[in-house]
Design a protein around this motif. Sequence first.
Motif, PDB file in Angstrom:
ATOM      1  N   TYR A  40      -8.677  22.955  22.970  1.00 24.46           N
ATOM      2  CA  TYR A  40      -7.742  21.910  23.404  1.00 24.46           C
ATOM      3  C   TYR A  40      -6.436  22.526  23.921  1.00 24.46           C
ATOM      4  O   TYR A  40      -5.922  22.143  24.978  1.00 24.46           O
ATOM      5  CB  TYR A  40      -7.476  20.966  22.238  1.00 24.46           C
ATOM      6  N   SER A  41      -5.915  23.494  23.176  1.00 21.01           N
ATOM      7  CA  SER A  41      -4.673  24.153  23.602  1.00 21.01           C
ATOM      8  C   SER A  41      -4.872  24.905  24.913  1.00 21.01           C
ATOM      9  O   SER A  41      -4.015  24.873  25.807  1.00 21.01           O
ATOM     10  CB  SER A  41      -4.194  25.117  22.511  1.00 21.01           C
ATOM     11  N   ILE A  46      -4.318  25.280  31.045  1.00 26.72           N
ATOM     12  CA  ILE A  46      -4.993  25.356  32.339  1.00 26.72           C
ATOM     13  C   ILE A  46      -4.575  24.193  33.234  1.00 26.72           C
ATOM     14  O   ILE A  46      -4.308  24.365  34.433  1.00 26.72           O
ATOM     15  CB  ILE A  46      -6.518  25.370  32.138  1.00 26.72           C
ATOM     16  N   ILE A  47      -4.480  22.980  32.664  1.00 27.60           N
ATOM     17  CA  ILE A  47      -4.070  21.808  33.450  1.00 27.60           C
ATOM     18  C   ILE A  47      -2.634  21.963  33.952  1.00 27.60           C
ATOM     19  O   ILE A  47      -2.325  21.664  35.114  1.00 27.60           O
ATOM     20  CB  ILE A  47      -4.220  20.530  32.601  1.00 27.60           C
ATOM     21  N   MET A  48      -1.743  22.440  33.098  1.00 25.11           N
ATOM     22  CA  MET A  48      -0.352  22.648  33.512  1.00 25.11           C
ATOM     23  C   MET A  48      -0.267  23.692  34.623  1.00 25.11           C
ATOM     24  O   MET A  48       0.529  23.560  35.555  1.00 25.11           O
ATOM     25  CB  MET A  48       0.484  23.079  32.311  1.00 25.11           C
ATOM     26  N   LYS A  49      -1.090  24.709  34.534  1.00 22.86           N
ATOM     27  CA  LYS A  49      -1.092  25.746  35.564  1.00 22.86           C
ATOM     28  C   LYS A  49      -1.559  25.197  36.903  1.00 22.86           C
ATOM     29  O   LYS A  49      -1.039  25.560  37.969  1.00 22.86           O
ATOM     30  CB  LYS A  49      -1.999  26.903  35.116  1.00 22.86           C
ATOM     31  N   LEU A  50      -2.539  24.289  36.875  1.00 19.16           N
ATOM     32  CA  LEU A  50      -3.078  23.729  38.113  1.00 19.16           C
ATOM     33  C   LEU A  50      -2.176  22.654  38.705  1.00 19.16           C
ATOM     34  O   LEU A  50      -2.097  22.507  39.930  1.00 19.16           O
ATOM     35  CB  LEU A  50      -4.477  23.148  37.853  1.00 19.16           C
ATOM     36  N   VAL A  51      -1.493  21.896  37.855  1.00 17.08           N
ATOM     37  CA  VAL A  51      -0.712  20.750  38.324  1.00 17.08           C
ATOM     38  C   VAL A  51       0.685  21.155  38.774  1.00 17.08           C
ATOM     39  O   VAL A  51       1.147  20.764  39.853  1.00 17.08           O
ATOM     40  CB  VAL A  51      -0.629  19.675  37.219  1.00 17.08           C
ATOM     41  N   LEU A  52       1.381  21.929  37.971  1.00 14.23           N
ATOM     42  CA  LEU A  52       2.760  22.283  38.291  1.00 14.23           C
ATOM     43  C   LEU A  52       2.799  23.297  39.424  1.00 14.23           C
ATOM     44  O   LEU A  52       1.994  24.222  39.467  1.00 14.23           O
ATOM     45  CB  LEU A  52       3.460  22.855  37.055  1.00 14.23           C
ATOM     46  N   PRO A  53       3.750  23.126  40.365  1.00 12.14           N
ATOM     47  CA  PRO A  53       3.850  24.093  41.464  1.00 12.14           C
ATOM     48  C   PRO A  53       4.377  25.435  40.979  1.00 12.14           C
ATOM     49  O   PRO A  53       5.001  25.536  39.925  1.00 12.14           O
ATOM     50  CB  PRO A  53       4.841  23.421  42.423  1.00 12.14           C
ATOM     51  N   ASN A  54       4.130  26.425  41.772  1.00 13.73           N
ATOM     52  CA  ASN A  54       4.576  27.769  41.430  1.00 13.73           C
ATOM     53  C   ASN A  54       6.091  27.864  41.587  1.00 13.73           C
ATOM     54  O   ASN A  54       6.625  27.670  42.675  1.00 13.73           O
ATOM     55  CB  ASN A  54       3.887  28.786  42.341  1.00 13.73           C
ATOM     56  N   PRO A  55       6.838  28.150  40.504  1.00 11.49           N
ATOM     57  CA  PRO A  55       8.306  28.223  40.626  1.00 11.49           C
ATOM     58  C   PRO A  55       8.792  29.482  41.327  1.00 11.49           C
ATOM     59  O   PRO A  55       9.952  29.554  41.720  1.00 11.49           O
ATOM     60  CB  PRO A  55       8.768  28.190  39.164  1.00 11.49           C
ATOM     61  N   ASN A  56       7.939  30.464  41.486  1.00 11.15           N
ATOM     62  CA  ASN A  56       8.330  31.707  42.151  1.00 11.15           C
ATOM     63  C   ASN A  56       8.112  31.556  43.653  1.00 11.15           C
ATOM     64  O   ASN A  56       7.037  31.841  44.181  1.00 11.15           O
ATOM     65  CB  ASN A  56       7.520  32.884  41.596  1.00 11.15           C
ATOM     66  N   LEU A  57       9.134  31.062  44.339  1.00 17.35           N
ATOM     67  CA  LEU A  57       9.026  30.779  45.764  1.00 17.35           C
ATOM     68  C   LEU A  57       9.640  31.908  46.579  1.00 17.35           C
ATOM     69  O   LEU A  57      10.580  32.573  46.135  1.00 17.35           O
ATOM     70  CB  LEU A  57       9.742  29.465  46.088  1.00 17.35           C
ATOM     71  N   PRO A  58       9.141  32.122  47.781  1.00 21.04           N
ATOM     72  CA  PRO A  58       9.716  33.177  48.631  1.00 21.04           C
ATOM     73  C   PRO A  58      11.079  32.764  49.163  1.00 21.04           C
ATOM     74  O   PRO A  58      11.445  31.586  49.165  1.00 21.04           O
ATOM     75  CB  PRO A  58       8.686  33.305  49.761  1.00 21.04           C
ATOM     76  N   GLU A  59      11.848  33.718  49.616  1.00 24.34           N
ATOM     77  CA  GLU A  59      13.169  33.432  50.148  1.00 24.34           C
ATOM     78  C   GLU A  59      13.067  32.684  51.476  1.00 24.34           C
ATOM     79  O   GLU A  59      12.093  32.814  52.217  1.00 24.34           O
ATOM     80  CB  GLU A  59      13.938  34.733  50.351  1.00 24.34           C
ATOM     81  N   ILE A  60      14.091  31.878  51.768  1.00 22.53           N
ATOM     82  CA  ILE A  60      14.166  31.150  53.032  1.00 22.53           C
ATOM     83  C   ILE A  60      15.159  31.882  53.922  1.00 22.53           C
ATOM     84  O   ILE A  60      16.371  31.820  53.707  1.00 22.53           O
ATOM     85  CB  ILE A  60      14.613  29.693  52.801  1.00 22.53           C
ATOM     86  N   ASP A  61      14.650  32.595  54.905  1.00 19.44           N
ATOM     87  CA  ASP A  61      15.511  33.391  55.774  1.00 19.44           C
ATOM     88  C   ASP A  61      15.590  32.840  57.193  1.00 19.44           C
ATOM     89  O   ASP A  61      16.201  33.455  58.068  1.00 19.44           O
ATOM     90  CB  ASP A  61      15.028  34.847  55.814  1.00 19.44           C
ATOM     91  N   THR A  62      14.983  31.675  57.438  1.00 21.42           N
ATOM     92  CA  THR A  62      15.072  31.028  58.747  1.00 21.42           C
ATOM     93  C   THR A  62      15.490  29.578  58.558  1.00 21.42           C
ATOM     94  O   THR A  62      15.157  28.959  57.542  1.00 21.42           O
ATOM     95  CB  THR A  62      13.717  31.075  59.485  1.00 21.42           C
ATOM     96  N   PRO A  63      16.225  28.982  59.509  1.00 26.71           N
ATOM     97  CA  PRO A  63      16.649  27.580  59.379  1.00 26.71           C
ATOM     98  C   PRO A  63      15.453  26.640  59.323  1.00 26.71           C
ATOM     99  O   PRO A  63      14.460  26.839  60.014  1.00 26.71           O
ATOM    100  CB  PRO A  63      17.488  27.344  60.644  1.00 26.71           C
TER     101      PRO A  63
END
Length: 230
Positions: A40-41, A46-63
Amino acid sequence: MGEKQHSVYLSQLKAMLKRNILLKKREKRKTTAEVLLPLYSLSILIIMKLVLPNPNLPEIDTPRGEAELLEHFRMLNNHTIAIVPNTTQTMEFLRKVTSLWDSINNGRNISMITWVPFETEKDLLRAYWMNPESIPIAVLFDDPGPIEGQLKYEIRTNPSLYATPPTTSLYSSELACRSTAKEWYTFTGVLPAIEGGDSCPVNQYYFSGFLALQALLDYTKIRLPRRPKV
């Protein structure tokens, strides 16, 4: 001697395994919990990993897209702007701002800017507390003569309409200005605890009309003819 010790060890191991199996059979609820609780744990993780987006996003270097400075300001239904102080030269300067606004729109069906003058800052605050929605934005001039004197002013936005970020806060949260998918918001049982980019604090300077009004005031001052120094 060695074979005897080996046989004793095997007999003890056999007895221990038999004992444990009997205990597991007798305590079925406890045995079931020991098996299902880790599963159960693990399934929740596994569900949280699939549902929540990845918080480690790449940098935004273009407008990300383009926006015309006065575009959103034109779409506002209310172009009422409070003014402090109510002096002759201040109102003359604001008439020049209105003329500039009309020339920029070039005959478009855009509402005119309505200037609401107040004598002092206390009068402005009193009117705001009586009816906050009547004053979406205000300009407080430090110099009562913006035409002949220096153009120093303070723009205040209505926090109940557009909450511009405080000047003391240099940074927002890491995900505040990111463009992420919002489909996961509708997933059953998942709350939108992570910002999706539509609440980027610095953008409120654009949506509130702060930048547009600042540009109109500064450009009007620049267009004024300079008087020769004596």
